[in-house]
Design a protein around this motif. Structure first.
Motif, mmCIF file in Angstrom:
data_model
loop_
_atom_site.group_PDB
_atom_site.id
_atom_site.type_symbol
_atom_site.label_atom_id
_atom_site.label_comp_id
_atom_site.label_asym_id
_atom_site.label_seq_id
_atom_site.Cartn_x
_atom_site.Cartn_y
_atom_site.Cartn_z
ATOM 1 N N THR A 156 0.850 -1.199 0.000
ATOM 2 C CA THR A 156 0.000 0.000 0.000
ATOM 3 C C THR A 156 0.879 1.240 0.000
ATOM 4 O OG1 THR A 156 -1.638 -1.214 1.245
ATOM 5 C CG2 THR A 156 -1.863 1.178 1.268
ATOM 6 N N PHE A 157 1.875 1.247 0.863
ATOM 7 C CA PHE A 157 2.797 2.382 0.956
ATOM 8 C C PHE A 157 3.535 2.581 -0.372
ATOM 9 C CE2 PHE A 157 7.159 3.794 1.585
ATOM 10 C CZ PHE A 157 6.983 4.982 2.286
ATOM 11 N N ALA A 158 4.040 1.495 -0.936
ATOM 12 C CA ALA A 158 4.812 1.585 -2.180
ATOM 13 C C ALA A 158 3.963 2.205 -3.281
ATOM 14 C CB ALA A 158 5.298 0.195 -2.597
ATOM 15 N N HIS A 159 2.763 1.690 -3.451
ATOM 16 C CA HIS A 159 1.933 2.176 -4.551
ATOM 17 C C HIS A 159 1.498 3.629 -4.333
ATOM 18 C CE1 HIS A 159 1.648 -2.274 -5.457
ATOM 19 N NE2 HIS A 159 2.178 -1.737 -6.523
ATOM 20 N N GLU A 160 1.313 4.036 -3.066
ATOM 21 C CA GLU A 160 1.016 5.461 -2.785
ATOM 22 C C GLU A 160 2.182 6.348 -3.231
ATOM 23 O OE1 GLU A 160 -1.686 4.694 1.211
ATOM 24 O OE2 GLU A 160 0.340 5.538 1.431
ATOM 25 N N HIS A 161 3.393 5.762 -3.241
ATOM 26 C CA HIS A 161 4.582 6.532 -3.631
ATOM 27 C C HIS A 161 5.061 6.199 -5.043
ATOM 28 C CE1 HIS A 161 4.548 7.161 0.719
ATOM 29 N NE2 HIS A 161 5.289 8.228 0.489
ATOM 30 N N ASN A 162 4.176 5.627 -5.845
ATOM 31 C CA ASN A 162 4.516 5.259 -7.237
ATOM 32 C C ASN A 162 5.719 4.338 -7.342
ATOM 33 O OD1 ASN A 162 2.448 6.638 -8.509
ATOM 34 N ND2 ASN A 162 3.592 8.580 -8.333
ATOM 35 N N ILE A 163 5.852 3.458 -6.359
ATOM 36 C CA ILE A 163 6.940 2.472 -6.391
ATOM 37 C C ILE A 163 6.314 1.112 -6.670
ATOM 38 C CG2 ILE A 163 8.727 1.339 -4.998
ATOM 39 C CD1 ILE A 163 8.868 3.992 -3.386
ATOM 40 N N LEU A 164 6.965 0.365 -7.570
ATOM 41 C CA LEU A 164 6.417 -0.937 -7.939
ATOM 42 C C LEU A 164 6.947 -2.031 -7.012
ATOM 43 C CD1 LEU A 164 6.749 -0.494 -11.801
ATOM 44 C CD2 LEU A 164 4.664 -0.304 -10.428
ATOM 45 N N MET A 165 6.239 -3.144 -7.001
ATOM 46 C CA MET A 165 6.573 -4.256 -6.096
ATOM 47 C C MET A 165 6.810 -5.530 -6.902
ATOM 48 S SD MET A 165 6.027 -3.474 -2.703
ATOM 49 C CE MET A 165 5.449 -4.993 -1.947
ATOM 50 N N HIS A 166 7.981 -6.143 -6.685
ATOM 51 C CA HIS A 166 8.266 -7.441 -7.308
ATOM 52 C C HIS A 166 8.419 -8.502 -6.219
ATOM 53 C CE1 HIS A 166 9.884 -10.611 -9.798
ATOM 54 N NE2 HIS A 166 10.974 -10.672 -9.042
ATOM 55 N N LEU A 167 7.884 -9.683 -6.485
ATOM 56 C CA LEU A 167 8.067 -10.797 -5.552
ATOM 57 C C LEU A 167 8.951 -11.873 -6.181
ATOM 58 C CD1 LEU A 167 7.413 -12.332 -2.935
ATOM 59 C CD2 LEU A 167 5.422 -13.302 -4.092
ATOM 60 N N ASP A 168 10.100 -12.131 -5.534
ATOM 61 C CA ASP A 168 10.876 -13.314 -5.885
ATOM 62 C C ASP A 168 10.181 -14.473 -5.180
ATOM 63 O OD1 ASP A 168 12.575 -15.427 -6.112
ATOM 64 O OD2 ASP A 168 14.391 -14.339 -5.538
ATOM 65 N N GLY A 169 9.287 -15.096 -5.928
ATOM 66 C CA GLY A 169 8.490 -16.188 -5.368
ATOM 67 C C GLY A 169 8.995 -17.529 -5.871
ATOM 68 N N ALA A 170 10.316 -17.645 -5.958
ATOM 69 C CA ALA A 170 10.906 -18.910 -6.411
ATOM 70 C C ALA A 170 10.240 -20.080 -5.682
ATOM 71 C CB ALA A 170 12.408 -18.908 -6.171
ATOM 72 N N ARG A 171 10.030 -19.919 -4.366
ATOM 73 C CA ARG A 171 9.396 -20.983 -3.569
ATOM 74 C C ARG A 171 8.058 -20.512 -2.992
ATOM 75 N NH1 ARG A 171 14.851 -21.277 -2.582
ATOM 76 N NH2 ARG A 171 15.828 -23.253 -3.170
ATOM 77 N N LEU A 172 7.314 -19.740 -3.771
ATOM 78 C CA LEU A 172 6.047 -19.201 -3.254
ATOM 79 C C LEU A 172 5.068 -20.315 -2.860
ATOM 80 C CD1 LEU A 172 4.345 -16.684 -2.620
ATOM 81 C CD2 LEU A 172 3.412 -16.836 -4.934
ATOM 82 N N MET A 173 5.095 -21.425 -3.598
ATOM 83 C CA MET A 173 4.139 -22.501 -3.286
ATOM 84 C C MET A 173 4.374 -23.076 -1.882
ATOM 85 S SD MET A 173 1.834 -22.501 -5.331
ATOM 86 C CE MET A 173 1.381 -21.980 -6.966
ATOM 87 N N HIS A 174 5.596 -22.968 -1.395
ATOM 88 C CA HIS A 174 5.845 -23.375 -0.004
ATOM 89 C C HIS A 174 5.097 -22.457 0.955
ATOM 90 C CE1 HIS A 174 8.693 -26.649 -0.130
ATOM 91 N NE2 HIS A 174 9.293 -26.056 -1.140
ATOM 92 N N ALA A 175 5.118 -21.158 0.648
ATOM 93 C CA ALA A 175 4.407 -20.200 1.506
ATOM 94 C C ALA A 175 2.908 -20.479 1.449
ATOM 95 C CB ALA A 175 4.717 -18.775 1.042
ATOM 96 N N VAL A 176 2.430 -20.813 0.249
ATOM 97 C CA VAL A 176 1.000 -21.087 0.064
ATOM 98 C C VAL A 176 0.590 -22.297 0.916
ATOM 99 C CG1 VAL A 176 -0.641 -21.985 -1.667
ATOM 100 C CG2 VAL A 176 0.807 -20.014 -2.219
#
Ligand code: TLP
Length: 339
Positions: A156-176
């Motif tokens: 939310t903060f990033a987008h309010e400041h026009n900053i983009l967000m990238h996720l290195d989700g190499a192992r995102l399925m583990h988090a899921v």
């Protein structure tokens, strides 16, 4: 030999090999490989995003995201222990002309206060912060799951400041699997996500970068420029589709076995942190005397491959090719060698 150096060491299972053998293929540079298209749509759909792009590696996926989201001279905020900062060969400087602004963190979890403090003022003296990259699960922190509420605050903060967000989700399925959350709950907080198939999911190669149609169109052009345009790779996409179908739910088994290994290490007094930080498929052992390399080689002699991350830490990663018999043996080796 039991191999716990990484979850990249798995070999394709017979069902995956069959899917690869029988795959219908086309020329993906013409956009005509049906299975690549299916994989890209499927992954983007899972993450609640518009489009996806199949690339050979997690590194290429991250670097295409950085190149497509930024301009040379921009600054990228990431964690000091992130893969992007540590293990991608200085690629952001080389390929995108981007300066990294790495921040210290507890267990790989950056928070809003430190990110807002790190933001550069809008002044010509400073590089402009245009991208924040988070990692989930976090590799060097030992497979830690990045909590969604913290991601939401940062996003939310990033987008309010026009900053983009990238996720290195190499192992995102583990988090899921560990969090029980829908992949899209993570996906919707980011402008791009890279998800790997050659690690936990047991495919021989492949990562999918997802984002908006405009972003993927840009990344597609850079993939060609970086030499990543591929042809009849439905044969590889078939492996990734098989992995999505068959190897996601089973990640819970890897988490269980990692926990068992962590319990043994805790009893031996070499588990780096409290057991609560063994959240997915990694176990970190601490050797404050700086002799991690010696223990790595002792364990190898006893039949267990692990990796010394530095002189004080050893990483063990559970995976598809590590079963209950191997778990029993690995625990015995740890007890006999370190105990
Ligand atoms: N990680 C590898 C090594 O590079 C350290 C491993 O054995 O864990 N993001 C994250 C979080 C990763 O852990 C990795 C690979 C990548 C990106 C890069 O993926 P590849 O190796 O496909 O370029």
């Amino acid at each position: 030999m039991i191999d716990l150096r990484s979850d990249t060491v798995t070999r394709p299972v017979p069902g995956m090999r069959r899917a690869m053998y029988t795959a219908e293929v086309g020329d993906d540079v013409y956009g005509e490989d049906f299975l690549v298209n299916e994989l890209q749509e499927k992954v983007a759909g899972l993450l609640g995003m518009e489009a996806g792009l199949f690339v050979p590696s997690g590194t290429m996926s991250n670097q295409l995201a950085i190149r497509s989201h930024t301009q040379p001279g921009d600054e990228l905020i990431c964690d000091y222990n992130s893969h992007i900062f540590n293990y991608e060969g200085g690629a952001p400087a080389l390929l995108s002309g981007v300066q990294l602004h790495p921040l210290d963190s507890e267990h790989g979890i950056l928070n809003l206060e430190q990110i807002s403090a790190a933001l550069r003022p809008k002044d010509h003296h400073f590089a402009q912060t245009s991208l924040i990259a988070l990692e989930n699960t976090h590799n060097r922190a030992g497979g830690v799951v990045f909590p969604l509420p913290v991601i939401e605050e940062i996003s939310t903060f990033a987008h309010e400041h026009n900053i983009l967000m990238h996720l290195d989700g190499a192992r995102l399925m583990h988090a899921v699997i560990a969090s029980g959350l829908d992949p899209a709950a993570y996906g919707e907080q980011f402008d791009s996500v890279s998800l790997c198939f050659s690690k936990a999911l047991g495919a021989p190669i492949g990562s999918v970068l997802s984002g908006s149609t405009t972003f993927i169109d840009k990344a597609h052009r850079f993939r060609k420029i970086f030499g990543g345009g591929m042809r009849q790779v439905g044969i590889l996409a078939a492996a990734c589709l098989y992995a999505l179908e068959n190897h996601v739910e089973r990640l819970a088994e890897d988490h269980y076995r990692a926990k068992q290994l962590a319990l043994t290490c805790q009893a031996l007094g070499v588990l780096e942190h409290d057991l609560a930080w063994t959240q997915t498929n990694m176990v970190i052992l601490a050797f404050p005397d700086g002799d991690a390399a010696r223990w790595e080689s002792e364990l190898k002699k006893a039949g267990l491959l692990v990796s010394a991350v530095n002189d004080q830490r050893i990483r063990m990663v559970t995976h598809l090719d590590f079963d209950d018999d191997q778990l029993r043996n690995a625990k015995e080796i740890l007890k006999k060698t370190i105990g």
